[in-house]
Scaffold this active site. Structure first.
Site, short mmCIF file in Angstrom:
data_model
loop_
_atom_site.label_atom_id
_atom_site.label_comp_id
_atom_site.label_asym_id
_atom_site.label_seq_id
_atom_site.Cartn_x
_atom_site.Cartn_y
_atom_site.Cartn_z
N LEU A 161 0.82 -1.21 0.00
CA LEU A 161 0.00 0.00 0.00
C LEU A 161 0.85 1.25 0.00
O LEU A 161 0.43 2.30 -0.46
CB LEU A 161 -0.90 0.02 1.24
CG LEU A 161 -1.98 -1.06 1.32
CD1 LEU A 161 -2.61 -1.06 2.70
CD2 LEU A 161 -3.02 -0.84 0.26
N GLY A 162 2.04 1.17 0.56
CA GLY A 162 2.88 2.35 0.59
C GLY A 162 4.04 2.18 1.54
O GLY A 162 4.19 1.13 2.18
N GLY A 191 5.95 3.87 4.82
CA GLY A 191 5.86 4.84 5.90
C GLY A 191 7.24 5.19 6.39
O GLY A 191 8.23 4.90 5.74
N GLY A 235 9.02 1.61 7.49
CA GLY A 235 8.84 0.36 6.78
C GLY A 235 7.67 0.45 5.82
O GLY A 235 7.11 1.52 5.61
N VAL A 261 3.86 -0.83 4.17
CA VAL A 261 2.53 -1.25 4.61
C VAL A 261 1.90 -2.11 3.52
O VAL A 261 1.94 -1.75 2.34
CB VAL A 261 1.65 -0.03 4.91
CG1 VAL A 261 0.29 -0.47 5.41
CG2 VAL A 261 2.31 0.87 5.92
N LYS A 298 1.83 -3.35 8.81
CA LYS A 298 2.98 -2.45 8.74
C LYS A 298 4.20 -3.27 9.10
O LYS A 298 4.33 -3.76 10.22
CB LYS A 298 2.78 -1.30 9.72
CG LYS A 298 3.87 -0.26 9.72
CD LYS A 298 3.34 0.98 10.41
CE LYS A 298 4.41 1.80 11.07
NZ LYS A 298 3.86 2.86 11.89
N ASP A 356 2.62 13.99 15.80
CA ASP A 356 2.88 13.92 14.37
C ASP A 356 1.57 13.89 13.58
O ASP A 356 1.36 13.06 12.73
CB ASP A 356 3.73 12.71 14.05
CG ASP A 356 4.40 12.82 12.68
OD1 ASP A 356 4.87 11.80 12.16
OD2 ASP A 356 4.44 13.94 12.13
#
Ligand SMILES: *[C@@H]1O[C@H](CO)[C@@H](O)[C@H](O)[C@H]1NC(C)=O
Ligand SMILES: *[C@@H]1O[C@H](CO)[C@@H](O)[C@H](O)[C@H]1NC(C)=O
Ligand SMILES: *[C@@H]1O[C@H](CO)[C@@H](O)[C@H](O)[C@H]1NC(C)=O
Ligand SMILES: *[C@@H]1O[C@H](CO)[C@@H](O)[C@H](O)[C@H]1NC(C)=O
Ligand SMILES: *[C@@H]1O[C@H](CO)[C@@H](O)[C@H](O)[C@H]1NC(C)=O
Ligand SMILES: *[C@@H]1O[C@H](CO)[C@@H](O)[C@H](O)[C@H]1NC(C)=O
Ligand SMILES: *[C@@H]1O[C@H](CO)[C@@H](O)[C@H](O)[C@H]1NC(C)=O
Ligand SMILES: *[C@@H]1O[C@H](CO)[C@@H](O)[C@H](O)[C@H]1NC(C)=O
Ligand SMILES: *[C@@H]1O[C@H](CO)[C@@H](O)[C@H](O)[C@H]1NC(C)=O
Length: 860
Positions: free
Chosen positions: A538-539, A541, A544, A546, A560, A657
Site C-alpha cells: 500500500l505504501g 511509511g 517500513g 505497509v 505495517k 505527528d
C-alpha cells in the site's frame, strides 16, 4: 464538472423524505382525533421529528406493544413502552382518550367496550374534566405528556414512568413530596419488554449513590455524588457534550443530564444482560449506528463487593489477584484468598489496638470510596482535618473521606462498620479514603513511605553510576537479539493463538502485559499478504512498508512491516504498541495485533479502503469528491480523535505527528488518526514536556516544539489547525507559493506558507478566497469562515492562546462567540520547492519570523 454527493447523505435525505412524506404527522391525541390503531400503522410524531409513538412488535415477538422510538434514525430504537407487562396478543389494540375521565387509554378491542383496558395513564378523574380538555402530546424530548388543554398543566408524563432507557433531561430519582421513584428496569429479553431482572436507581440513604441491582442483589454501584460527579465513574465519557445536574433537597433527590449539542442523540440503557450503557449517535454527521461511549460494570472490580468487607480491588493488579486488604487488615480466610476467592473479606490484623491514643489514618489514594448507604454525612463545612478529629472521637469510626471534592466544597463522610466495595483506579478521578489504623500500623506505613523516599535517592545514584552498565547491556542486547525478542513478546501475545515458537516462548515469559492485544504468527501474515507481494503493497511509511492482507475469516487488514535493522524503528514500534493497545475510539485506527519473528516486527491494523486524507485533499481530481459537509465531518472527526487522546482516554497522550497522511479514511470516509510512533503519554497533571530530539513533520510543528523542543497538547492543537486550513483550502501548508500580496519576511524571498497567506486574507476580510474551488456544492459561507477562524486560533504563536481541543469542538459544533485570532506563527521552509514530500527530508532549516531563530532539526 460533476461532483459526487456522498451516498450516505443521499440516503439520509431519501429516508427522511420517505418518512415525512408518508406520515400524516401530528403529535397530539385528543378526544376528537382518530385513535392510534395497530392495524392502521399510524404513529404520533413529535414536532421536531425526533420521536414517534405507535404500536410495535419487539424482535421475534408476535405480541403488540405501544412504545416510543426515535423517528430520525432508520434503526427502530425503542426508548419507552407503555404496556410492557401486558402485551396485546393480536392486532386489535388502539390508543385513545377515555371519554369519561380524559386519561390516555390502550384498549384491546373496540367491539367490547366493557373489556378491561390494557394500559392507562391512570390519573385521577378530576385532573382534567371534562375529558375534552385532556390532550396527550408527544414532545420532541421523547416525553409523552397528558396535559390540560388550556392551563397546560401536566397531569401525567412518561418521563415519570421510565422503562429501560434514560433520555436527556429526564429525571432519575425520588420526588420526596409525592413519593414517586423514577428508576430504570431492564427488559426481560430482546423479544419481551416486560420488567426484567435488573434495576437502576438512586439509593437515597447515606450519601446518595446510583445502584444497579440484580433482583435483590446489589450488582454495581456508581459511588456517591461527590459534588462533581459519581465518584466511581471517573471517566464520564464524552463529558464535553453533557451537563450533569444533581439535586438533593427536601423536595427531591434526582439526577438529570442534558446534551449541549442538539445534533447528538444520546441515551442510557439498562440491558437484560446486567449492563448499563450510554450510547451516542451523531446522526447529522452521517454516523450509521449507535456508539457505546460508556458502560458498567466492565471488570471484576466493578462487581459489587467483589473483594468482601475491608477489601480493596485493583484491576491493574490482575496478574496476581485483584483483591487486597485495606491498611491494617488481612484476609479473613487465607486459603480461600489463595484460591482467588475474596468473598469472606478481610479482618483487622490480630493484636490491633484500635481506639487507643496513637490511632491515625492511612491515605488510600484514588479510589471509589466504600458503599455510602450506611454512612454518617456531615455536610456543613468541615475541613478534612476536622473530619479526622470527628472520626477519632468515635471508636466505631473506621474511615473518613471528603463529602464534596468540588472546589470550595467540604464536609465529611464517616464510615462505621464494614467498608464494602472499595476499588482503586489506575487513571485519575478517584478520591482519597482515610482508613483508621492503630499506632503500630501507622508507624509501619510511615516507615514504608520514608523508605520509598530513600529508595528514590538510591535509585538516582544507581542510575548515575549505572550508565556504564547500561552501555554494556545495550552491547549485549545487540549480540543477543533473542533476549530482546522475548522481552517484546510480553508486549503482545495471546493465549489463544499459538505457534510452536510462541508456545515455547509462552513458557519463557508468562507475563501478559497486554492480554487484549493478540499476537499474529508470521505464517498467517505471509498467507494474508500473499508473501508480502508488491501487488499488496500500500505504501511506505517512516519505518517500513505497509501491505494489504486478508485473513482466512475474510477480514481485511493492513500490515505495517518495519524495516529489519532499523534501531530507531524498534523504539517507535514498542511505543506504538504500548500506546495504541490501550486506546479505542472510532476516530483512531484500530490496532488488531502484532507479530514478532526473529528480526521481523509487524503491526496489524484494520484496513482503511480509502487510504489517507492527503490522498484526497491534495489531489486535483479526488478533491472534488469531498464536498463541504464531508470535509466538515472529517474535521470534527479528527478533532474528536485528538480530544480523546488528550483528555477522554484513560491516558493523556500527545500525538506529536498529526498530518494529512496520518489521517486514514474508512469506507464511509470517516477519519481515523494513525501512526502513534511519536506519541507520548503524559501524567495527568503534566502540562508540558521537553525533548532533545525533535521529531515531527515540517509545516505541522508548532513553533515552541520546533524551536525549543517543548511539546504539550497545544502542539497537537497547532497541527490540527494547520490540517483544518489544509482541508478547507486543498493546499499543503508547506507547498504554498504566493508571490503577490505578502511582505517579504525572509531575506527578500517571496516565499510564504498557507497560514501566512490566510492571515493576510483574514486581515483584508477576504478569507473565503482561500476556499478550495472544488468545494462545489453550495456551502455555508458563514460556517466555512467560522472554521477558518477556528483554524487561525489553533495556529497562534503563543501556545497559551491556542484553544484546547474541547473548546475547538464546542466552537465547531455550536453557535458561540469566538475570540479574534492573534498573529499566527509562521515557520518558513526555504527549500521546500525541491522537496515534494517534506516528511522525507533528513534535515531542514526553520525560521520563525517572530523569534528570528534558526535551528537545524532532525525531521524524518
Ligand atoms: C409468531 O407467529 C408465527 C406464525 O403464526 C409462529 O410460527 C411463531 O411461533 C410465533 N412466535 C411467537 C414468539 O409466538
Ligand atoms: C374483538 O373481540 C371479539 C370478541 O372478543 C372478537 O370476536 C373480534 O374478532 C375481536 N376483534 C378484533 C379486531 O380482533
Ligand atoms: C367483554 O369483556 C368482558 C370482560 O372481559 C367479558 O366478560 C365479556 O364476555 C366480553 N364480551 C364479549 C361480547 O366478548
Ligand atoms: C391506577 O391507580 C390505582 C390507585 O391510584 C391503582 O390501584 C391501580 O392499580 C392503577 N391501575 C393501573 C392500571 O395502573
Ligand atoms: C380545548 O378546549 C376547548 C375548550 O376551551 C375545546 O373546545 C377544544 O375542543 C379543546 N381542544 C382539544 C384539542 O381538545
Ligand atoms: C444543561 O444546560 C442547558 C443550557 O445551559 C440547560 O438549559 C439545561 O437545563 C441543562 N441541563 C441539565 C440537566 O443540567
Ligand atoms: C459512634 O457512632 C455510632 C454510629 O453513628 C453511634 O451509634 C454511636 O452512638 C457513636 N458513639 C459515640 C460514643 O458517639
Ligand atoms: C459541593 O460544593 C460546591 C461548592 O461549595 C457546591 O456548589 C455544591 O452544591 C456541593 N455539592 C454537594 C452535593 O454538596
Ligand atoms: C461485615 O462483614 C462481615 C464479613 O463479610 C459479615 O459477616 C457481616 O455480616 C458484615 N456486617 C454488616 C453489618 O454488613
Amino acid at each position: 464538472m460533476k461532483c459526487a454527493i456522498p451516498r450516505m447523505i443521499h440516503y439520509t435525505i431519501l429516508f427522511q423524505l420517505l418518512l415525512f412524506g408518508l406520515c400524516n404527522c401530528f403529535d397530539t391525541i385528543s378526544i376528537n382525533s382518530h385513535p392510534i390503531r395497530d392495524t392502521d400503522n399510524n404513529v404520533l410524531v413529535s414536532s421536531g421529528g425526533t420521536f414517534a409513538l405507535g404500536f410495535f412488535r419487539p424482535g421475534k415477538s408476535n405480541y403488540s406493544y405501544v412504545g416510543i422510538w426515535y423517528h430520525k434514525i432508520p434503526e427502530q430504537t425503542v426508548v419507552w413502552v407503555a404496556n410492557r407487562n401486558n402485551p396485546i396478543k393480536d392486532s386489535s389494540g388502539f390508543l385513545s382518550i377515555d371519554t369519561t375521565n380524559g386519561n390516555l387509554v390502550l384498549y384491546p378491542n373496540r367491539t367490547n367496550q366493557t373489556a378491561e383496558v390494557v394500559w392507562s395513564t391512570n390519573a385521577s378523574s378530576s385532573a382534567c374534566s371534562p375529558a375534552s380538555y385532556c390532550v396527550a402530546q408527544l414532545l420532541d424530548s421523547g416525553n409523552l405528556v397528558l396535559l390540560h388543554n388550556i392551563t397546560k398543566q401536566v397531569i401525567w408524563q412518561s418521563f415519570d414512568h421510565p422503562t429501560d432507557t434514560m433520555l436527556p433531561n429526564m429525571k432519575l430519582g425520588i420526588d420526596r413530596r409525592t413519593g414517586l421513584n423514577r428508576f430504570l428496569t431492564s427488559w426481560k429479553s430482546e423479544d419481551d419488554p416486560g420488567s426484567g431482572n435488573y434495576a437502576y436507581w438512586i439509593e437515597p440513604s447515606g450519601s446518595p449513590q446510583l445502584f444497579l441491582y440484580k433482583g435483590q442483589i446489589p450488582w454495581w454501584r456508581s459511588g456517591h455524588w461527590n459534588g462533581i460527579g459519581w465518584s466511581g465513574i471517573p471517566a464520564m465519557a464524552g463529558k464535553f457534550i453533557f451537563n450533569l445536574s444533581f439535586v438533593n433537597d427536601n423536595n427531591e433527590i434526582s439526577q438529570m443530564w442534558g446534551v449541549l449539542n442538539s445534533a447528538v442523540l444520546s441515551r442510557i440503557v439498562v440491558f437484560e444482560s446486567g449492563i448499563v450503557e450510554r450510547f451516542n449517535w451523531w446522526y447529522d454527521q452521517g454516523e450509521q449506528e449507535w456508539n457505546g461511549v460508556w458502560s458498567a460494570p466492565t471488570d471484576r472490580c466493578d462487581q459489587y463487593d467483589h473483594c468482601g468487607a475491608f477489601g480493596l480491588c485493583d484491576s491493574s493488579n490482575a496478574e496476581q489477584f485483584e483483591c487486597t486488604c485495606l491498611p491494617g487488615f488481612e484476609p479473613g480466610s487465607p486459603t480461600e484468598w489463595y484460591m482467588r476467592d475474596a468473598k469472606h473479606g478481610c479482618l483487622r490484623k490480630p493484636g490491633t489496638l484500635i481506639c487507643s491514643e496513637g490511632d491515625g489514618f492511612v491515605n488510600v489514594e484514588n479510589v471509589k470510596v466504600p458503599d455510602t448507604s450506611n454512612v454518617k454525612v456531615i455536610s456543613s463545612g468541615l475541613s478534612l482535618k476536622a473530619c479526622e478529629k470527628e472520626c477519632l472521637r468515635n471508636c466505631s469510626c473506621a474511615a473518613y473521606a471528603s463529602a464534596n471534592i468540588s472546589e470550595g466544597g467540604s464536609g465529611c463522610i464517616l464510615w462505621h462498620g464494614n467498608l464494602t466495595d472499595t476499588r482503586k483506579f489506575t487513571a485519575a478521578g478517584g478520591q482519597d479514603l482515610y482508613v483508621r489504623v492503630d499506632e503500630r500500623e501507622l508507624a509501619q506505613y510511615a516507615k514504608k513511605q520514608k523508605g520509598m523516599l530513600v529508595s528514590k535517592k538510591a535509585l538516582i545514584i544507581l542510575v548515575v553510576s549505572g550508565v556504564t552498565i547500561l552501555f554494556s547491556i545495550i552491547f549485549f542486547a545487540y549480540w543477543f537479539p533473542q533476549r530482546k525478542r522475548r522481552g517484546l513478546r510480553k508486549l503482545c501475545h495471546d493465549a489463544n493463538v499459538t505457534s510452536e515458537e510462541s508456545s515455547e516462548e509462552d513458557k519463557l515469559g508468562q507475563s501478559k502485559r497486554h492480554p487484549d492485544l493478540p499476537f499474529f504468527d508470521l505464517k498467517t501474515l505471509i498467507t494474508a499478504t500473499n508473501n508480502f507481494s508488491a501487488a499488496n503493497k500500500l505504501g511506505r511509511g517512516g519505518f517500513g512498508s505497509v501491505y494489504k492482507g486478508q485473513l482466512v475469516d475474510g477480514r481485511d487488514i493492513a500490515v505495517k512491516r518495519l524495516s529489519k535493522h532499523s534501531r530507531q524503528g524498534m523504539e517507535e514500534f514498542k511505543n506504538e504498541v504500548m500506546v495504541i493497545a490501550k486506546l479505542q475510539h472510532r476516530n483512531l485506527v484500530r490496532l488488531l495485533g502484532c507479530c514478532i519473528h526473529k528480526e521481523e516486527k509487524m503491526l496489524i491494523y484494520e484496513y482503511m479502503p480509502n487510504k489517507s486524507l492527503d490522498y484526497f485533499i491534495f489531489d486535483e481530481a479526488r478533491r472534488s469528491h469531498l464536498d463541504w459537509t464531508k470535509r466538515f465531518e472529517i474535521i470534527i472527526g479528527i478533532a474528536r480523535g485528538i480530544l480523546y487522546l488528550h483528555q477522554d482516554s484513560r491516558l493523556k497522550i500527545i500525538h506529536r505527528d498529526l498530518k494529512a497522511s496520518n489521517v486514514l479514511l474508512d469506507a464511509s470516509m470517516n477519519p481515523k488518526i494513525s501512526d502513534f510512533g511519536m506519541a507520548r503519554m503524559f501524567g495527568d497533571d503534566q502540562i508540558q514536556a521537553n525533548t532533545n530530539r525533535v521529531v515531527g513533520t515540517f509545516g505541522y510543528m508548532s513553533p515552541e516544539y520546533a524551536m525549543q523542543g517543548l511539546y504539550s497538547t497545544k502542539s497537537d492543537v497547532f497541527s490540527f489547525g494547520v490540517l483544518l486550513l489544509e482541508i478547507i483550502s486543498g493546499k499543503k501548508n508547506t507547498d504554498y507559493i504566493n508571490g503577490s500580496s505578502l511582505p517579504d519576511y525572509v531575506n527578500g524571498s517571496s516565499w510564504s506558507n498557507l497560514i501566512a497567506h490566510i492571515w493576510e486574507l483574514w486581515k483584508e476580510g477576504k478569507v473565503l478566497d482561500i476556499v478550495d474551488p472544488k468545494l462545489c456544492l453550495p456551502f455555508s459561507a458563514k460556517e466555512v469562515s467560522k472554521c477558518i477562524h477556528i483554524g487561525l486560533l489553533c495556529v497562534q504563536e503563543g501556545a497559551k492562546d491556542r484553544p484546547t481541543m474541547s473548546a475547538v469542538i464546542f466552537m465547531l459544533a455550536n453557535e458561540t462567540s469566538i475570540p479574534p485570532p492573534s498573529t499566527p506563527a509562521f515557520i518558513f521552509q526555504k527549500d521546500a520547492s525541491h522537496n515534494p514530500d517534506p516528511s522525507m527530508s533528513s534535515s531542514a532549516e526553520a525560521v520563525s519570523c517572530n523569534s528570528v531563530t534558526i535551528t537545524t532539526l532532525e525531521a524524518r
